[in-house]
Design a protein around this motif. Sequence first.
Motif, mmCIF file in Angstrom:
data_model
loop_
_atom_site.group_PDB
_atom_site.id
_atom_site.type_symbol
_atom_site.label_atom_id
_atom_site.label_comp_id
_atom_site.label_asym_id
_atom_site.label_seq_id
_atom_site.Cartn_x
_atom_site.Cartn_y
_atom_site.Cartn_z
ATOM 1 N N ASN A 60 -0.567 -0.073 -14.033
ATOM 2 C CA ASN A 60 -0.164 0.769 -12.911
ATOM 3 C C ASN A 60 -0.315 2.239 -13.298
ATOM 4 O OD1 ASN A 60 1.599 2.108 -10.890
ATOM 5 N ND2 ASN A 60 2.195 0.012 -10.379
ATOM 6 N N ALA B 208 1.152 -3.161 -7.568
ATOM 7 C CA ALA B 208 -0.255 -2.763 -7.620
ATOM 8 C C ALA B 208 -1.127 -3.786 -6.893
ATOM 9 C CB ALA B 208 -0.680 -2.556 -9.078
ATOM 10 N N ARG C 106 -0.963 0.235 -2.587
ATOM 11 C CA ARG C 106 -0.689 -0.502 -3.817
ATOM 12 C C ARG C 106 -1.974 -0.712 -4.628
ATOM 13 N NH1 ARG C 106 3.613 0.603 -1.873
ATOM 14 N NH2 ARG C 106 5.547 -0.632 -1.969
ATOM 15 N N GLU D 1 2.585 -6.100 -12.869
ATOM 16 C CA GLU D 1 2.063 -5.085 -11.950
ATOM 17 C C GLU D 1 2.543 -3.685 -12.338
ATOM 18 O OE1 GLU D 1 -0.471 -6.176 -9.709
ATOM 19 O OE2 GLU D 1 0.770 -6.096 -7.884
ATOM 20 N N ASN E 269 -2.560 2.177 -6.803
ATOM 21 C CA ASN E 269 -1.704 2.244 -7.983
ATOM 22 C C ASN E 269 -2.347 1.573 -9.196
ATOM 23 O OD1 ASN E 269 0.333 3.490 -6.526
ATOM 24 N ND2 ASN E 269 1.543 1.639 -6.243
ATOM 25 N N PHE E 270 -3.311 0.709 -8.955
ATOM 26 C CA PHE E 270 -3.910 -0.106 -10.006
ATOM 27 C C PHE E 270 -4.744 0.752 -10.947
ATOM 28 C CE2 PHE E 270 -7.420 -3.337 -10.982
ATOM 29 C CZ PHE E 270 -6.722 -3.894 -12.043
#
Length: 369
Positions: free
Chosen positions: A200, A255, A348, A196, A351-352
């Motif tokens: 990110n 993420a 989150r 993750e 954030n990806f």
Amino acid sequence: MWAYKNPVNVLFGEDEFSRLPDTIGGRRYALVTYPEPVFAELADKLARTAGEPVVKISDVAPNPDYELLRVQCDRFAVADDVDVIVAIGGGSVIDSAKVFAAAGGDFNRIVRFLETKEGEDELSFLPIVSVPTTAGTGSEVTCWATVWNEAAAKKYSLAHPRLYPEIALVDPALMLGKPYGLTLATGLDALSHALESIWNRNANPVSAQHAVAAAKRILPALPKVLRDPGNIFFRREMAEASLFAGLAFSNTKTAIAHNLSYPITLGWGVQHGIACSFTLPAVLRSVSGIGGFREDALKTIFGDDLEEGAEFLTRFLKDLGVGTRFVDHSVPEGKCMQIIDEAFAGERGKNFIGTKENFLAAARHQGLI
């Protein structure tokens, strides 16, 4: 331009627990731990050399929740002055310690900060010595804690740069004897943290190197430690991997896989480490072609063909008994798109580095949905 920072002083090695009194250094300490006998034994061992704690919170439960945290904060309110908090346990213990460190005996301050992002000036930041007893969460080197409000079906992240622990004392010997299910879930949580932190938006070359080091240890070591849980070498490998994963996502946060996991844990009781890992193959497949140091990091872990890497990761999870479809975890088909939509809309999810469209295509390709 990028930057990396982690201020935690890490002490690593077998029998490091014996050095814990030196890290306390005569300060008045509060002890935070679990109620099981093995933790009572560790608490007694510490008390014989460092003295009795000023206050002991020994009823920490998994997934720290508003209701219990409020009662526990009240105990801090009536305790004598505390100079440092010692947290001995897994992620729930260390996360709880961060709540106590910031609350100053008043859980309402935490609620206000979590729900409104106001009241930072009312928080108090006690130093924390974190002693993880599982290889999974990485909370010993991050500045945030997961806080659950089960009554409202919500999850929050308590985050502040002054909540980094002062010291992380990592002793792999403390992880010997942990049960199969806990070892599996925490190990997969660490793998998820590593991956993750790569796909990110907040990733950087230093965090990526920590993530690669973590994942390349976990993939061979986790099946081995599950077969041979008393092997200190495998426990050390997993402890180092979890630490590296923590150092990676301490700068990036998690993420999309984590954002997908929270309602699955709240709604269907799936352990966090399982809930945040079963979607990893689909996410990996969806970011093939992102380029740059992120793709380089993923290829260092899985090889040049990330499609084949996703197939390998699927087999890896299935060999550990973890299904890679929502239905494998009792999530109804009618809930899947709602979970996905909300996950991509959340912090989150943002954030990806990938896209929702590519994720959905990958998810359908491998039968996740």
